[in-house]
Design an enzyme around this catalytic site. Structure first.
Site, PDB file in Angstrom:
ATOM      1  N   ARG A  10     -33.774  -0.500  18.759  1.00  0.00           N
ATOM      2  CA  ARG A  10     -35.146  -0.489  19.257  1.00  0.00           C
ATOM      3  C   ARG A  10     -35.774   0.898  19.154  1.00  0.00           C
ATOM      4  NH1 ARG A  10     -36.433  -5.289  18.141  1.00  0.00           N
ATOM      5  NH2 ARG A  10     -35.515  -6.867  19.445  1.00  0.00           N
ATOM      6  N   GLU A  49     -36.894   1.129  15.756  1.00  0.00           N
ATOM      7  CA  GLU A  49     -38.113   0.346  15.613  1.00  0.00           C
ATOM      8  C   GLU A  49     -39.319   1.128  16.132  1.00  0.00           C
ATOM      9  OE1 GLU A  49     -39.410  -4.178  16.621  1.00  0.00           O
ATOM     10  OE2 GLU A  49     -38.553  -3.022  18.285  1.00  0.00           O
ATOM     11  N   SER A  83     -38.464  20.506  16.517  1.00  0.00           N
ATOM     12  CA  SER A  83     -37.056  20.856  16.402  1.00  0.00           C
ATOM     13  C   SER A  83     -36.156  19.944  17.233  1.00  0.00           C
ATOM     14  CB  SER A  83     -36.838  22.299  16.862  1.00  0.00           C
ATOM     15  OG  SER A  83     -35.464  22.605  16.876  1.00  0.00           O
TER      16      SER A  83
END
Length: 154
Positions: free
Chosen positions: A95, A98, A121
Site C-alpha cells: 500500500r 501504491e 534525502s
C-alpha cells in the site's frame, strides 16, 4: 571427528532472530528504542538491518532481547539496504508503494515548486509514526522528514 565451524550470521539472519526474540520477550519496539536512547522508528529499522549499530548498542539490545552472542555480533555488521530486503507483497509495504505510485509525481512537483530542483534525502532523514483516533476508524500518520538537497551545477 572434525567439528565444522558454524558460519557467522548476516544482518538479515540477525533480523529474523530479533523478531523471534521480540515475540518471546514481549518487548515493544519503543522499549528497545529506550534501551539505546534512540527513536522507536530508527531502532526498529536498525534491528531489521537498515542502520548500523555500535558495539554498545548491539550489546544493550542483545541483553534486552536475550540474544545469543553470534546474533549480537551480527547486529554490528554493516547495514543491508535495498529493494531486495523488502517484501513488497506484505500488505502495508504494498500500500505504501501504491501511495507513491499515485502521489509520487505530485510530491515531486510540490517539492520542486517549494524548494527548487533537488531531492529529499533518505540519509539525513527522520520518520515518525503515530495513531490518531478518529470516530470513523483510527488513522495512521506517517511523517517522512528528509533534508532537501538541491542539485548543483558545476
Amino acid at each position: 571427528m572434525s567439528i565444522t565451524p558454524i558460519p557467522p550470521l548476516d544482518r538479515l539472519q540477525a533480523a529474523t532472530a530479533v523478531l523471534a526474540a521480540k515475540r518471546r520477550t514481549g518487548l515493544a519496539w519503543a522499549d528497545l528504542g529506550r534501551a539505546i536512547d534512540r527513536s522507536t522508528e530508527w531502532t526498529t529499522a536498525a534491528l531489521l538491518g537498515q542502520h548500523p549499530l555500535t558495539a554498545e548498542q548491539a550489546a544493550a539490545l542483545g541483553s534486552a532481547l536475550e540474544l545469543d552472542a553470534p546474533v549480537v555480533e551480527a547486529l554490528e555488521l554493516p547495514p543491508v539496504r535495498g529493494a531486495h530486503v523488502v517484501d513488497t507483497s506484505e500488505p502495508i509495504v504494498y500500500r505504501l508503494q501504491e501511495m507513491v505510485q499515485v502521489y509520487g509525481r505530485t510530491i515531486s512537483e510540490l517539492v520542486r515548486e517549494e524548494f527548487g530542483d533537488g531531492i529529499v534525502s533518505a540519509i539525513d532523514f527522520e520518520m515518525d509514526l503515530r495513531r490518531v483516533e478518529d470516530p470513523k476508524g483510527d488513522r495512521v500518520v506517517i511523517t517522512l522528514n528528509g533534508k532537501f538537497l538541491p542539485y548543483r551545477s558545476w
